[in-house]
Design a protein around this motif. Structure first.
Motif, short mmCIF file in Angstrom:
data_model
loop_
_atom_site.label_atom_id
_atom_site.label_comp_id
_atom_site.label_asym_id
_atom_site.label_seq_id
_atom_site.Cartn_x
_atom_site.Cartn_y
_atom_site.Cartn_z
N UNK A 1 0.82 -1.21 0.00
CA UNK A 1 0.00 0.00 0.00
C UNK A 1 0.85 1.26 0.00
N UNK A 2 1.94 1.25 0.75
CA UNK A 2 2.84 2.40 0.78
C UNK A 2 3.47 2.61 -0.60
N UNK A 3 3.90 1.51 -1.24
CA UNK A 3 4.49 1.62 -2.58
C UNK A 3 3.47 2.14 -3.58
N UNK A 4 2.23 1.69 -3.48
CA UNK A 4 1.19 2.17 -4.39
C UNK A 4 0.92 3.66 -4.16
N UNK A 5 0.89 4.09 -2.91
CA UNK A 5 0.67 5.50 -2.61
C UNK A 5 1.81 6.36 -3.15
N UNK A 6 3.04 5.89 -3.02
CA UNK A 6 4.18 6.65 -3.56
C UNK A 6 4.08 6.72 -5.08
N UNK A 7 3.71 5.61 -5.71
CA UNK A 7 3.55 5.60 -7.17
C UNK A 7 2.47 6.56 -7.63
N UNK A 8 1.35 6.59 -6.94
CA UNK A 8 0.28 7.52 -7.29
C UNK A 8 0.72 8.97 -7.10
N UNK A 9 1.45 9.24 -6.04
CA UNK A 9 1.93 10.60 -5.79
C UNK A 9 2.88 11.04 -6.91
N UNK A 10 3.79 10.16 -7.29
CA UNK A 10 4.74 10.50 -8.37
C UNK A 10 3.99 10.74 -9.68
N UNK A 11 3.02 9.89 -9.98
CA UNK A 11 2.24 10.06 -11.21
C UNK A 11 1.45 11.36 -11.17
N UNK A 12 0.86 11.68 -10.02
CA UNK A 12 0.08 12.91 -9.89
C UNK A 12 0.97 14.13 -10.07
N UNK A 13 2.16 14.11 -9.45
CA UNK A 13 3.08 15.25 -9.58
C UNK A 13 3.60 15.38 -11.00
N UNK A 14 3.79 14.26 -11.68
CA UNK A 14 4.29 14.28 -13.06
C UNK A 14 3.23 14.80 -14.02
N UNK A 15 1.98 14.40 -13.81
CA UNK A 15 0.92 14.77 -14.74
C UNK A 15 0.30 16.13 -14.45
N UNK A 16 0.46 16.62 -13.23
CA UNK A 16 -0.15 17.91 -12.92
C UNK A 16 0.67 19.03 -13.56
N UNK A 17 -0.05 20.00 -14.06
CA UNK A 17 0.59 21.12 -14.72
C UNK A 17 0.35 22.39 -13.91
N UNK A 18 1.27 23.32 -13.97
CA UNK A 18 1.03 24.59 -13.28
C UNK A 18 -0.20 25.28 -13.84
N UNK A 19 -0.83 26.19 -13.09
CA UNK A 19 -2.09 26.82 -13.48
C UNK A 19 -2.03 27.64 -14.75
N UNK A 20 -0.90 28.28 -15.08
CA UNK A 20 -0.82 29.16 -16.24
C UNK A 20 -0.38 28.43 -17.50
N UNK A 21 -0.07 27.20 -17.43
CA UNK A 21 0.43 26.47 -18.61
C UNK A 21 -0.73 26.05 -19.50
N UNK A 22 -0.59 26.32 -20.80
CA UNK A 22 -1.59 25.95 -21.76
C UNK A 22 -0.99 24.86 -22.65
N UNK A 23 -1.71 23.78 -22.77
CA UNK A 23 -1.23 22.68 -23.60
C UNK A 23 -1.97 22.73 -24.93
N UNK A 24 -1.23 22.87 -26.02
CA UNK A 24 -1.84 22.86 -27.36
C UNK A 24 -1.51 21.55 -28.05
N UNK A 25 -2.52 21.04 -28.73
CA UNK A 25 -2.32 19.75 -29.41
C UNK A 25 -2.40 19.97 -30.89
#
Length: 64
Positions: free
Chosen positions: A40-64
């Motif tokens: 469970x601890x390893x899963x929580x760390x993995x989720x935290x890393x994924x969340x921090x990696x995928x989250x973008x700062x508020x002013x960043x605009x992603x264009x596709x």
């Protein structure tokens, strides 16, 4: 472990054997519980890393 002798053969005492099986099962249960907590601890760390990696700062605009 106490052993009983039957016509020259050595036979383990069944009552002491049962208690050792119960002790081993108890130890396995404790190890399984610790392993589940670590998973469970390893899963929580993995989720935290994924969340921090995928989250973008508020002013960043992603264009596709």
């Amino acid at each position: 472990m106490k052993k009983a002798s039957v016509r020259g053969l050595s036979v383990p005492d069944k009552t002491s054997n049962q208690s050792s099986v119960i002790n081993e099962q108890s130890q396995l249960d404790k190890l399984a519980f610790i392993a589940a907590i670590l998973a469970l601890i390893a899963a929580a760390i993995g989720l935290y890393i994924a969340w921090r990696t995928l989250s973008l700062p508020g002013d960043t605009v992603v264009t596709v």
